[in-house]
Design an enzyme around this catalytic site. Structure first.
Site, mmCIF file in Angstrom:
data_model
loop_
_atom_site.group_PDB
_atom_site.id
_atom_site.type_symbol
_atom_site.label_atom_id
_atom_site.label_comp_id
_atom_site.label_asym_id
_atom_site.label_seq_id
_atom_site.Cartn_x
_atom_site.Cartn_y
_atom_site.Cartn_z
ATOM 1 N N HIS A 120 0.811 -1.226 0.000
ATOM 2 C CA HIS A 120 0.000 0.000 0.000
ATOM 3 C C HIS A 120 0.850 1.284 0.000
ATOM 4 O O HIS A 120 0.975 1.976 -1.010
ATOM 5 C CB HIS A 120 -0.898 0.039 1.237
ATOM 6 C CG HIS A 120 -1.833 -1.117 1.387
ATOM 7 N ND1 HIS A 120 -2.891 -1.340 0.555
ATOM 8 C CD2 HIS A 120 -1.882 -2.102 2.322
ATOM 9 C CE1 HIS A 120 -3.563 -2.399 0.954
ATOM 10 N NE2 HIS A 120 -2.964 -2.888 2.012
HETATM 11 C C1 BDR Z 1 -3.464 1.204 5.006
HETATM 12 O O1 BDR Z 1 -3.823 0.811 6.309
HETATM 13 C C2 BDR Z 1 -2.680 0.631 7.088
HETATM 14 O O2 BDR Z 1 -2.801 -0.487 7.916
HETATM 15 C C3 BDR Z 1 -1.514 0.561 6.148
HETATM 16 O O3 BDR Z 1 -0.342 1.085 6.739
HETATM 17 C C4 BDR Z 1 -1.955 1.380 4.974
HETATM 18 O O4 BDR Z 1 -1.629 2.746 5.147
HETATM 19 C C5 BDR Z 1 -3.980 0.169 4.029
HETATM 20 O O5 BDR Z 1 -5.369 0.081 4.120
#
Ligand code: BDR
Ligand code: CA
Length: 319
Positions: free
Chosen positions: A243
């Site tokens: 992500h």
């Molecule tokens: C996002 O949620 C967090 O747990 C991760 O770091 C990322 O920014 C993904 O949905």
């Protein structure tokens, strides 16, 4: 080459850490500060993790400013897949570096006010709930003039949510903050689950990344193994989505991404759909687009980019 001035607003977090480590060795980026927020972990932990990651990446020169302790209105929710301390099973040394005494919100206001005057606009990279930026905008809306663009990881448009049926974690964790940022008129590039689910960190990538990354390789391997394990369980996929690092990849190589403009709305009233991001792709609302939503990612290109950057940690040792 003039480096792009950026602020990294984050909640480390395993994928935040990979994003930070990638940014640290990218000369195209001038990191003015890191502003951890309450998100994947409570604030004291995200701050500590950010300090530890600066030490791991040998970038103790970058100031860290502690951000908001809680979301704007809702109770905090924390990440479920980053391990007990937010960094998987890794145990990094107690940080020697400390956070600055100025708060993240004051840092954003001061820096962006100066940026507007100097005409040297700053890009804000949002890797967590957007509470810090939203509060700064509430306190001084004119700071928008000092922002070049917000490149954010968050939301889910054509994809379902990853924390609730409809909603992605970062937006759900502070939907009011996301609403404020999307309503601000600032240029936004949105890397939602639609984009990040196109770049899976597969076991072969984990092996490659850890092989090339020199002195950080052991920690990186531990982080990625933890990430991989949880997402495989959750999605039944081979590997987990990368992500937050995509925000940094977008800045380094925007040609690897395709975007489509749309008006984005953030649901912040209905409990069922709280934190849902809704895109008006076809102009039904009669409102102008307020975001460029990433629709396609050249996954191989992005993996090659990370490989290149992370291998710089090995070069450092040789040098
Ligand atoms: C996002 O949620 C967090 O747990 C991760 O770091 C990322 O920014 C993904 O949905
Ligand atoms: Ca994050």
């Amino acid at each position: 080459m003039t480096a792009i001035p950026i602020i990294i607003d984050c909640d480390p977090g395993i994928d935040d850490t990979i994003a930070l480590l990638t940014a640290f060795v990218s000369a195209e980026l001038e990191i003015l500060g890191i502003t951890p927020v309450c998100g994947n972990q409570p604030l004291d932990r995200t701050v500590r993790n950010a300090l530890q990651v600066c030490e791991l990446g040998d970038r103790t020169d970058i100031p860290v400013y502690a951000g908001c302790f809680r979301p704007m209105f809702r109770d905090p929710i924390y990440g479920q897949f980053h391990g007990k301390n937010g960094l998987g099973n890794t145990t990094l040394p107690e940080p020697v570096k400390v956070a600055e005494s100025k708060s993240a919100v004051d840092f954003l206001i001061d820096t962006l006010t100066a940026a507007a005057v100097l005409q040297k606009r700053v890009t804000i990279c949002c890797l967590g709930p957007m509470t810090n930026l939203a509060v700064a905008l509430r306190m001084k809306p004119q700071i928008a003039e000092g922002i070049e663009q917000v490149v954010m990881m968050g939301g889910a448009y054509r994809e379902p949510g990853n924390r609730t049926i409809t909603s992605e974690f970062n937006v759900l964790a502070d939907p009011h903050a996301a609403h404020v940022v999307f309503a601000s008129g600032i240029k936004i590039v949105a890397l939602a689950l639609d984009a990040t689910h196109q770049v899976m960190l597969k076991p072969e990538h984990v092996a490659q990344f850890s092989k090339v990354s020199g002195r950080i390789s052991e920690t990186l391997a531990e982080l990625m193994a933890f990430w991989d394990r949880n997402d495989v369980r959750r999605y039944g996929s081979r590997g987990g989505p990368l992500h937050d690092p995509l925000v940094i990849a977008y800045l380094l190589s925007p040609d690897l991404f395709e975007t489509q403009p749309a008006r984005v709305f953030v649901e912040h009233e209905s409990e069922l759909c709280m934190g849902q991001t809704i895109a008006d792709w076809y102009g039904k609302s009669g409102l102008e687009p307020n975001a460029e939503i990433v629709t396609r990612v050249d996954a191989d290109g992005v993996i090659a980019l990370f490989l290149d950057r992370l291998s710089r940690y090995a070069e450092e040792v040789v040098a």
